[in-house]
Scaffold this motif. Structure first.
Motif, PDB file in Angstrom:
ATOM      1  N   MET A 247       7.075   9.038  10.315  1.00  0.00           N
ATOM      2  CA  MET A 247       8.384   9.559   9.932  1.00  0.00           C
ATOM      3  C   MET A 247       9.508   8.649  10.416  1.00  0.00           C
ATOM      4  O   MET A 247      10.511   8.461   9.734  1.00  0.00           O
ATOM      5  CB  MET A 247       8.573  10.969  10.484  1.00  0.00           C
ATOM      6  N   LYS A 248       9.332   8.061  11.604  1.00  0.00           N
ATOM      7  CA  LYS A 248      10.349   7.126  12.094  1.00  0.00           C
ATOM      8  C   LYS A 248      10.425   5.890  11.206  1.00  0.00           C
ATOM      9  O   LYS A 248      11.503   5.341  10.966  1.00  0.00           O
ATOM     10  CB  LYS A 248      10.027   6.723  13.533  1.00  0.00           C
ATOM     11  N   MET A 249       9.266   5.439  10.735  1.00  0.00           N
ATOM     12  CA  MET A 249       9.238   4.250   9.881  1.00  0.00           C
ATOM     13  C   MET A 249       9.843   4.527   8.512  1.00  0.00           C
ATOM     14  O   MET A 249      10.557   3.698   7.946  1.00  0.00           O
ATOM     15  CB  MET A 249       7.805   3.753   9.721  1.00  0.00           C
ATOM     16  N   THR A 250       9.557   5.689   7.941  1.00  0.00           N
ATOM     17  CA  THR A 250      10.017   5.996   6.581  1.00  0.00           C
ATOM     18  C   THR A 250      11.444   6.525   6.549  1.00  0.00           C
ATOM     19  O   THR A 250      12.120   6.393   5.537  1.00  0.00           O
ATOM     20  CB  THR A 250       9.090   7.029   5.928  1.00  0.00           C
ATOM     21  N   SER A 251      11.908   7.130   7.638  1.00  0.00           N
ATOM     22  CA  SER A 251      13.257   7.706   7.622  1.00  0.00           C
ATOM     23  C   SER A 251      14.335   6.649   7.566  1.00  0.00           C
ATOM     24  O   SER A 251      15.466   6.920   7.177  1.00  0.00           O
ATOM     25  CB  SER A 251      13.461   8.588   8.856  1.00  0.00           C
TER      26      SER A 251
ATOM     27  N   GLY B 120      22.215  -2.819  -9.611  1.00  0.00           N
ATOM     28  CA  GLY B 120      22.071  -4.236  -9.919  1.00  0.00           C
ATOM     29  C   GLY B 120      21.705  -5.119  -8.746  1.00  0.00           C
ATOM     30  O   GLY B 120      22.031  -6.311  -8.741  1.00  0.00           O
ATOM     31  N   LEU B 121      21.046  -4.565  -7.741  1.00  0.00           N
ATOM     32  CA  LEU B 121      20.633  -5.384  -6.597  1.00  0.00           C
ATOM     33  C   LEU B 121      19.508  -6.332  -6.991  1.00  0.00           C
ATOM     34  O   LEU B 121      18.750  -6.071  -7.930  1.00  0.00           O
ATOM     35  CB  LEU B 121      20.168  -4.486  -5.453  1.00  0.00           C
ATOM     36  N   SER B 122      19.367  -7.414  -6.256  1.00  0.00           N
ATOM     37  CA  SER B 122      18.280  -8.354  -6.508  1.00  0.00           C
ATOM     38  C   SER B 122      16.952  -7.710  -6.121  1.00  0.00           C
ATOM     39  O   SER B 122      16.899  -6.759  -5.330  1.00  0.00           O
ATOM     40  CB  SER B 122      18.496  -9.642  -5.718  1.00  0.00           C
ATOM     41  N   ASN B 123      15.875  -8.241  -6.675  1.00  0.00           N
ATOM     42  CA  ASN B 123      14.546  -7.709  -6.357  1.00  0.00           C
ATOM     43  C   ASN B 123      14.207  -7.860  -4.879  1.00  0.00           C
ATOM     44  O   ASN B 123      13.518  -7.019  -4.303  1.00  0.00           O
ATOM     45  CB  ASN B 123      13.489  -8.402  -7.208  1.00  0.00           C
ATOM     46  N   LYS B 124      14.712  -8.904  -4.270  1.00  0.00           N
ATOM     47  CA  LYS B 124      14.442  -9.127  -2.851  1.00  0.00           C
ATOM     48  C   LYS B 124      15.107  -8.055  -1.997  1.00  0.00           C
ATOM     49  O   LYS B 124      14.501  -7.515  -1.062  1.00  0.00           O
ATOM     50  CB  LYS B 124      14.941 -10.512  -2.442  1.00  0.00           C
ATOM     51  N   ILE B 125      16.352  -7.722  -2.331  1.00  0.00           N
ATOM     52  CA  ILE B 125      17.052  -6.684  -1.571  1.00  0.00           C
ATOM     53  C   ILE B 125      16.432  -5.317  -1.820  1.00  0.00           C
ATOM     54  O   ILE B 125      16.279  -4.503  -0.902  1.00  0.00           O
ATOM     55  CB  ILE B 125      18.548  -6.680  -1.936  1.00  0.00           C
ATOM     56  N   LEU B 126      16.050  -5.055  -3.069  1.00  0.00           N
ATOM     57  CA  LEU B 126      15.376  -3.789  -3.368  1.00  0.00           C
ATOM     58  C   LEU B 126      14.080  -3.664  -2.579  1.00  0.00           C
ATOM     59  O   LEU B 126      13.728  -2.579  -2.101  1.00  0.00           O
ATOM     60  CB  LEU B 126      15.087  -3.682  -4.862  1.00  0.00           C
ATOM     61  N   GLY B 127      13.351  -4.771  -2.435  1.00  0.00           N
ATOM     62  CA  GLY B 127      12.132  -4.743  -1.643  1.00  0.00           C
ATOM     63  C   GLY B 127      12.401  -4.412  -0.193  1.00  0.00           C
ATOM     64  O   GLY B 127      11.639  -3.681   0.442  1.00  0.00           O
ATOM     65  N   THR B 128      13.504  -4.928   0.351  1.00  0.00           N
ATOM     66  CA  THR B 128      13.865  -4.614   1.729  1.00  0.00           C
ATOM     67  C   THR B 128      14.231  -3.145   1.879  1.00  0.00           C
ATOM     68  O   THR B 128      13.836  -2.484   2.843  1.00  0.00           O
ATOM     69  CB  THR B 128      15.048  -5.494   2.178  1.00  0.00           C
ATOM     70  N   VAL B 129      14.961  -2.620   0.915  1.00  0.00           N
ATOM     71  CA  VAL B 129      15.407  -1.229   0.983  1.00  0.00           C
ATOM     72  C   VAL B 129      14.241  -0.257   0.883  1.00  0.00           C
ATOM     73  O   VAL B 129      14.175   0.741   1.610  1.00  0.00           O
ATOM     74  CB  VAL B 129      16.442  -0.963  -0.133  1.00  0.00           C
ATOM     75  N   PHE B 130      13.299  -0.538  -0.018  1.00  0.00           N
ATOM     76  CA  PHE B 130      12.197   0.387  -0.261  1.00  0.00           C
ATOM     77  C   PHE B 130      10.905  -0.013   0.450  1.00  0.00           C
ATOM     78  O   PHE B 130       9.874   0.625   0.257  1.00  0.00           O
ATOM     79  CB  PHE B 130      11.921   0.483  -1.765  1.00  0.00           C
ATOM     80  N   GLY B 131      10.951  -1.069   1.270  1.00  0.00           N
ATOM     81  CA  GLY B 131       9.760  -1.474   2.002  1.00  0.00           C
ATOM     82  C   GLY B 131       8.681  -2.067   1.122  1.00  0.00           C
ATOM     83  O   GLY B 131       7.495  -1.809   1.340  1.00  0.00           O
ATOM     84  N   LEU B 132       9.067  -2.872   0.131  1.00  0.00           N
ATOM     85  CA  LEU B 132       8.126  -3.476  -0.798  1.00  0.00           C
ATOM     86  C   LEU B 132       8.312  -4.988  -0.814  1.00  0.00           C
ATOM     87  O   LEU B 132       9.349  -5.507  -0.402  1.00  0.00           O
ATOM     88  CB  LEU B 132       8.341  -2.922  -2.213  1.00  0.00           C
ATOM     89  N   LYS B 133       7.309  -5.689  -1.316  1.00  0.00           N
ATOM     90  CA  LYS B 133       7.429  -7.121  -1.521  1.00  0.00           C
ATOM     91  C   LYS B 133       8.177  -7.397  -2.821  1.00  0.00           C
ATOM     92  O   LYS B 133       8.204  -6.555  -3.719  1.00  0.00           O
ATOM     93  CB  LYS B 133       6.045  -7.772  -1.571  1.00  0.00           C
ATOM     94  N   THR B 134       8.767  -8.572  -2.905  1.00  0.00           N
ATOM     95  CA  THR B 134       9.522  -8.926  -4.110  1.00  0.00           C
ATOM     96  C   THR B 134       8.620  -8.918  -5.341  1.00  0.00           C
ATOM     97  O   THR B 134       9.013  -8.445  -6.412  1.00  0.00           O
ATOM     98  CB  THR B 134      10.155 -10.318  -3.938  1.00  0.00           C
TER      99      THR B 134
END
Length: 336
Positions: free
Chosen positions: A83-87, A146-160
């Protein structure tokens, strides 16, 4: 008597860490403890065969299981860590972490609208990396902010690369399932459009027959980044706006209902008149079968070169009268 080793004493592990006995019974169904073989078909799992389909036919072998106080404590600690990681990240899979404001800010939809749209994602399969909810959420967030894929990956915890695949899968699925039911000349009949999307003022001003449809046509701009492909860069650069763009043609009802969006077209050599001629000549979306004789097309002066063409096709064109020059305007002002 000889002293016993710590490992020989019940409740004590070799590292001198005390564990409680498994004396707490919980009504939790369980299956045999194995990760190598499928508990249903006994097939050996590997990276290519993850045995996910077996979960659909999984049957429990026990109706309850015994836990110790240590097991429950570890379980709660693991849950707290997750929960700490996902919150700290946006997570569409945990409704408690997403407020109505979050849905609106990220996707421009309410939570209920998001759930409705999720029903059109039935052909997308969940994976160990992302669920269908996450797939739709990332795609709508991309369209919204309109965020870049790299930033979206950071926000959602995913790779580009994962974000790229998510956007591709969501777009392809919605184009096949959602768009045909909500956009295009074939998603609504001519009669329903006339009845539900023509306001009384438009009927009174423009129509002489209650069966006539009144549509409003206008081109718009979608500004894009400068392309590294020189040929594409030339085709998308607008001498009028002095920046790269593409031009979709929007066709709406008099109540603002979007009937169809044609294109997009490149900026070079394409104006509202040429786009209209192209769409009609090539019968895009079977437009000539949908439109009927004497239907009303409301346009602006950007369509002046297509007025005669549309009238020759049997449609009625309504365009605001425009003055031809400053001299004529001055004369009219003096006479008024």
């Amino acid at each position: 008597m000889p002293a016993k080793n710590a490992a020989d004493i019940p409740g004590v592990c070799a590292a001198n860490v005390f564990t409680s006995p498994k004396s707490i019974r919980l009504e939790i169904k369980s299956a045999p403890k194995t990760h190598r073989y499928c508990i249903v078909c006994k097939k050996e799992g590997n990276k290519r065969h993850r045995l996910i389909k077996a979960l659909d036919v999984l049957q429990s072998s026990k109706q309850h299981e015994y836990f110790s106080r240590t097991d429950i404590t570890n379980l709660l600690n693991d849950l707290r860590t997750i929960m700490k990681m996902t919150s700290s990240r946006l997570n569409f899979d945990i409704p408690a972490l997403m407020t109505e404001e979050n849905y609106n800010d990220l996707t421009a939809l309410s939570e209920d609208q998001f759930s409705d749209l999720l029903g059109y994602m039935s052909t997308v399969r969940s994976s160990g990396v992302r669920s269908v909810r996450t797939c739709l959420g990332v795609f709508l967030t991309k369209l919204r902010v309109g965020l870049s894929n790299k930033i979206l990956g950071t926000v959602f915890g995913l790779k580009t690369s994962q974000v790229q695949r998510i956007i591709h899968a969501a777009r392809r699925t919605l184009m096949e399932t959602f768009v045909p039911h909500t956009l295009g000349f074939q998603h609504v009949s001519h009669g329903d459009f006339v009845t539900n999307h023509t306001i009384p003022v438009a009927k009174q001003l423009f129509t002489t027959d209650p069966r006539q449809a009144v549509i409003v046509l206008d081109g718009t701009y979608i500004f894009i980044q400068k392309s590294s492909d020189y040929h594409f860069q030339r085709m998308s650069y607008s001498m009028h706006k002095h920046r790269p763009l593409v031009k979709p043609m929007i066709i709406v009802g008099t109540d603002g209902y979007i009937l169809s969006i044609l294109g997009p077209y490149f900026a070079d050599g394409h104006n509202d008149a040429s786009i209209t001629k192209h769409a009609t000549t090539n019968n895009l979306e079977n437009i000539t079968a949908w439109l009927q004789d004497d239907d009303i097309c409301i346009v602006d002066r950007g369509f002046r070169d297509a007025v005669q063409y549309l009238e020759d096709q049997g449609y009625m064109v309504k365009m605001p009268a425009c003055l031809s020059g400053k001299k004529e305007k001055a004369v009219n002002n003096e006479g008024s």
